[in-house]
Scaffold this motif. Structure first.
Motif, PDB file in Angstrom:
ATOM      1  N   THR A 199       4.913  12.756  26.902  1.00 16.18           N
ATOM      2  CA  THR A 199       4.808  11.630  27.829  1.00 16.18           C
ATOM      3  C   THR A 199       6.212  11.209  28.239  1.00 16.18           C
ATOM      4  OG1 THR A 199       2.763  10.834  26.794  1.00 16.18           O
ATOM      5  CG2 THR A 199       4.020   9.257  28.116  1.00 16.18           C
ATOM      6  N   VAL A 200       6.435  11.101  29.538  1.00 13.37           N
ATOM      7  CA  VAL A 200       7.726  10.660  30.063  1.00 13.37           C
ATOM      8  C   VAL A 200       7.546   9.232  30.569  1.00 13.37           C
ATOM      9  CG1 VAL A 200       9.594  11.125  31.691  1.00 13.37           C
ATOM     10  CG2 VAL A 200       8.270  13.033  30.728  1.00 13.37           C
ATOM     11  N   ARG A 201       8.126   8.297  29.856  1.00 11.34           N
ATOM     12  CA  ARG A 201       7.918   6.881  30.164  1.00 11.34           C
ATOM     13  C   ARG A 201       8.345   6.558  31.596  1.00 11.34           C
ATOM     14  NH1 ARG A 201      10.103   2.701  25.812  1.00 11.34           N
ATOM     15  NH2 ARG A 201       8.616   3.960  24.605  1.00 11.34           N
ATOM     16  N   GLY A 202       7.465   5.881  32.318  1.00 13.45           N
ATOM     17  CA  GLY A 202       7.763   5.475  33.682  1.00 13.45           C
ATOM     18  C   GLY A 202       7.587   6.567  34.713  1.00 13.45           C
ATOM     19  N   VAL A 203       7.238   7.777  34.259  1.00 11.50           N
ATOM     20  CA  VAL A 203       7.073   8.899  35.193  1.00 11.50           C
ATOM     21  C   VAL A 203       5.682   9.506  35.065  1.00 11.50           C
ATOM     22  CG1 VAL A 203       7.946  11.139  35.966  1.00 11.50           C
ATOM     23  CG2 VAL A 203       9.539   9.409  35.119  1.00 11.50           C
ATOM     24  N   GLY A 204       5.407  10.138  33.931  1.00  7.81           N
ATOM     25  CA  GLY A 204       4.132  10.814  33.741  1.00  7.81           C
ATOM     26  C   GLY A 204       4.186  11.745  32.555  1.00  7.81           C
ATOM     27  N   TYR A 205       4.150  13.055  32.807  1.00  7.67           N
ATOM     28  CA  TYR A 205       4.089  14.034  31.721  1.00  7.67           C
ATOM     29  C   TYR A 205       4.999  15.220  31.991  1.00  7.67           C
ATOM     30  CZ  TYR A 205      -0.098  11.415  30.452  1.00  7.67           C
ATOM     31  OH  TYR A 205      -0.969  10.414  30.109  1.00  7.67           O
ATOM     32  N   ARG A 206       5.388  15.867  30.890  1.00  6.10           N
ATOM     33  CA  ARG A 206       6.230  17.058  30.952  1.00  6.10           C
ATOM     34  C   ARG A 206       5.796  18.005  29.834  1.00  6.10           C
ATOM     35  NH1 ARG A 206      11.562  14.902  30.210  1.00  6.10           N
ATOM     36  NH2 ARG A 206      10.906  14.649  28.047  1.00  6.10           N
ATOM     37  N   PHE A 207       5.884  19.305  30.089  1.00  2.00           N
ATOM     38  CA  PHE A 207       5.590  20.312  29.062  1.00  2.00           C
ATOM     39  C   PHE A 207       6.897  21.008  28.702  1.00  2.00           C
ATOM     40  CE2 PHE A 207       2.268  22.595  26.863  1.00  2.00           C
ATOM     41  CZ  PHE A 207       2.886  23.777  26.505  1.00  2.00           C
ATOM     42  N   SER A 208       7.294  20.898  27.433  1.00  2.00           N
ATOM     43  CA  SER A 208       8.596  21.442  27.035  1.00  2.00           C
ATOM     44  C   SER A 208       8.635  21.657  25.539  1.00  2.00           C
ATOM     45  CB  SER A 208       9.715  20.478  27.454  1.00  2.00           C
ATOM     46  OG  SER A 208      10.969  20.946  26.996  1.00  2.00           O
ATOM     47  N   ASP A 209       9.398  22.673  25.105  1.00  2.00           N
ATOM     48  CA  ASP A 209       9.610  22.883  23.681  1.00  2.00           C
ATOM     49  C   ASP A 209      10.970  22.315  23.244  1.00  2.00           C
ATOM     50  OD1 ASP A 209      10.663  26.413  23.676  1.00  2.00           O
ATOM     51  OD2 ASP A 209      11.247  24.707  24.906  1.00  2.00           O
ATOM     52  N   GLN A 210      11.599  21.546  24.126  1.00  2.00           N
ATOM     53  CA  GLN A 210      12.892  20.932  23.804  1.00  2.00           C
ATOM     54  C   GLN A 210      12.692  19.571  23.148  1.00  2.00           C
ATOM     55  OE1 GLN A 210      15.793  22.672  24.303  1.00  2.00           O
ATOM     56  NE2 GLN A 210      14.349  24.310  24.885  1.00  2.00           N
TER      57      GLN A 210
END
Length: 239
Positions: free
Chosen positions: A228-239
């Protein structure tokens, strides 16, 4: 049609194209052709506006050479020099069709060059070709991130030899995330890309399916990849 070609066209048709041209009539013609081809479209009339629209994560830029103020050639050179934007494919579009102009455009780092006038079919073919080239390896068929693998030919998701059972919508959502890894998307962008701009559903629908996808990924310990990216939406990452 071979499965690999089907997968390639699926990814390409979900792509977002930024048209940068100062002539509204030309933008409208290009937009219509791209939307008929299944693409999402953004528009800008000059270089500064194009820079602002980069926050909407275009997958490819159709960039006119002759722009007011800063030229498309200058903008292309700047985008290719920046670590944040150098990976975005650029197709230079220009009425200047001489060989030396084509060479100059490609020397800035543009991935292709189309001389005006051009047919909509040629433009779509060039866009698809550049998008396919910009995908590393066989990304359209098999992608693996953090040990999670999606195979778009067999339509299976697995990790460590264990199959992850997903409903069709969760599969499409995961496939989009994994083919656009490390990029944050708003709920409205996900609705357009995964559900389609012609389908009316509320933004909270995205949250429901993200929760279901995370729940399914818990069985292999990969739920943390969907962030979950606060204030934006979502991201898929292994970082």
């Amino acid at each position: 049609m071979p499965a690999s070609q089907t997968a390639s066209s699926t990814v390409c048709s979900m792509a977002t194209i930024l048209i940068v041209d100062d002539e509204p009539d030309i933008r409208e013609t290009i937009r219509f052709a791209l939307e008929e081809g299944g693409f999402q479209v953004l528009e800008a009339g000059h270089a500064d506006e194009a820079r602002k629209r980069l926050s909407e994560h275009p997958d490819l830029i159709l960039l006119d050479w002759m722009l007011p103020g800063r030229s498309g050639l200058e903008l292309a050179a700047q985008l290719k020099q920046s670590p944040r934007t150098r990976m975005i494919p650029i197709i230079m579009v220009s009425a200047r069709g001489a060989e030396e102009d084509r060479v100059k455009g490609l020397d800035t780092g543009a991935d292709d060059y189309i001389a005006k006038p051009f047919s909509p079919r040629e433009m779509i073919a060039r866009v698809n070709a550049v998008l396919r080239r910009s995908m590393p390896g066989d990304l359209t068929d098999q992608i693996e991130i953090g040990g999670l693998r999606i195979d778009n030919v067999s339509h299976r998701v697995s990790a460590g030899g264990k199959i992850v059972d997903l409903a069709p919508t969760e599969y499409r959502l995961l496939y989009f995330f994994m083919t656009h890894a490390d990029r944050a998307f708003s709920r409205s962008q996900l609705l357009d890309q995964v559900w389609g701009s012609h389908v009316y559903v509320e933004e909270r629908t995205v949250d429901v399916h993200v929760r279901r996808l995370r729940k399914a990924l818990e069985q292999t310990g990969h739920e943390q990849l969907l962030q979950t990216v606060r204030g934006v939406g979502y991201r898929f990452s292994d970082q």
